[in-house]
Design an enzyme around this catalytic site. Sequence first.
Site, PDB file in Angstrom:
ATOM      1  N   TYR A  54       0.913  -1.256  -0.113  1.00 57.97           N
ATOM      2  CA  TYR A  54      -0.015   0.190   0.038  1.00 57.97           C
ATOM      3  C   TYR A  54       0.919   1.175   0.060  1.00 57.97           C
ATOM      4  O   TYR A  54       2.081   1.128   0.396  1.00 57.97           O
ATOM      5  CB  TYR A  54      -0.783   0.120   1.083  1.00 57.97           C
ATOM      6  CG  TYR A  54      -2.010  -0.872   1.178  1.00 57.97           C
ATOM      7  CD1 TYR A  54      -3.379  -0.611   0.649  1.00 57.97           C
ATOM      8  CD2 TYR A  54      -1.832  -2.558   1.539  1.00 57.97           C
ATOM      9  CE1 TYR A  54      -4.554  -1.301   0.798  1.00 57.97           C
ATOM     10  CE2 TYR A  54      -2.772  -3.246   1.442  1.00 57.97           C
ATOM     11  CZ  TYR A  54      -4.199  -2.710   0.968  1.00 57.97           C
ATOM     12  OH  TYR A  54      -5.159  -3.687   0.945  1.00 57.97           O
ATOM     13  N   GLU A  55       0.368   2.267  -0.540  1.00 55.98           N
ATOM     14  CA  GLU A  55       1.211   3.557  -0.747  1.00 55.98           C
ATOM     15  C   GLU A  55       1.859   4.089   0.596  1.00 55.98           C
ATOM     16  O   GLU A  55       2.977   4.744   0.711  1.00 55.98           O
ATOM     17  CB  GLU A  55       0.092   4.599  -1.379  1.00 55.98           C
ATOM     18  CG  GLU A  55       0.758   5.823  -1.761  1.00 55.98           C
ATOM     19  CD  GLU A  55      -0.319   6.866  -2.291  1.00 55.98           C
ATOM     20  OE1 GLU A  55      -0.293   7.978  -2.468  1.00 55.98           O
ATOM     21  OE2 GLU A  55      -1.207   6.289  -3.152  1.00 55.98           O
ATOM     22  N   SER A  56       1.184   3.959   1.825  1.00 54.31           N
ATOM     23  CA  SER A  56       1.612   4.396   3.062  1.00 54.31           C
ATOM     24  C   SER A  56       2.883   3.897   3.431  1.00 54.31           C
ATOM     25  O   SER A  56       3.552   4.044   4.435  1.00 54.31           O
ATOM     26  CB  SER A  56       0.625   4.466   3.932  1.00 54.31           C
ATOM     27  OG  SER A  56       0.262   2.930   4.140  1.00 54.31           O
ATOM     28  N   GLY A  57       3.370   2.606   2.739  1.00 53.88           N
ATOM     29  CA  GLY A  57       4.574   1.906   3.093  1.00 53.88           C
ATOM     30  C   GLY A  57       4.466   0.400   3.587  1.00 53.88           C
ATOM     31  O   GLY A  57       5.332  -0.317   3.695  1.00 53.88           O
ATOM     32  N   THR A  85       7.038   6.007   2.499  1.00 56.59           N
ATOM     33  CA  THR A  85       6.380   6.292   1.314  1.00 56.59           C
ATOM     34  C   THR A  85       7.323   6.408   0.138  1.00 56.59           C
ATOM     35  O   THR A  85       7.203   5.938  -1.115  1.00 56.59           O
ATOM     36  CB  THR A  85       5.206   7.407   1.377  1.00 56.59           C
ATOM     37  OG1 THR A  85       4.377   7.008   2.375  1.00 56.59           O
ATOM     38  CG2 THR A  85       4.755   7.563   0.150  1.00 56.59           C
TER      39      THR A  85
END
Length: 265
Positions: A54-57, A85
């Site tokens: 996911y984009e947040s890490g 990120t």
Amino acid sequence: MSAETLDFTATEIMTVAASRLLKDGTVCFVGIGLPSTAANLARLTHAPEVVLIYESGPIGAKPTVLPLSIGDGDLALTADTVVSTPEIFRYWLQGGRIDVGFLGAAQVDRFANINTTIIGPYDAPKVRLPGAGGAPEIASQAKEVFIVLKQSPKAFVAKLPFVTSAGYLDGGDARAKAGIPGAGPTAVITDLGILTPDPVTKELTLTSIHPGVTVEQVKAATGWDLKISPDLKTTEIPDAGALAALRDLQARTAAAHGQAGGGEG
């Protein structure tokens, strides 16, 4: 036969059909909403070793319920590891380590370009949409892209008011000429069928139609003269195990988030 006579909903067959495209061991960059539902369903059924990013890490996220956003704590708590990120985008995505980008959309056009920015004129839009987020980079850098959304004339439009994320631009070899590295969208999965790009023109073509749906229905839900494959297939119906896993996931999500229903999916 109509969708109402079947043992699954149009959204359920869309979600199951989308999940089937993910192979075990695939490294998948996941968008929130329908893409997250389909990706997590794949993880819970036929692809337990799929790596969800996911984009947040979070890398290797295994959420117990569907996340409300990329910042949902359950993603980090259940991940194999969490990185920054910038590392997600620079090392993983731009480094060519993402097999599949799984995206949603507000609108797509015949060449699988995505709009999630505005509807109407840019300076005076009728609707402001959520915006780009990481989708433009995912659409350009992932080895291939799956797009999942419900099909209607408002969603499948002849001309996008704004191109947020590139599909095949104007078609043909336009994407390659623009220097965009990824292969682009290889499947658009809807509640009516599955569309794939023509090998030469890159125009989306209906290649699989869901049970109980007619070609006329799909054409009526498309804002351009949709091409139909001469080898049009019927989508495999969801099996009982996948449906049970999907419904259980949605029920857990609804209970955890205090919702009356299971959200998108």
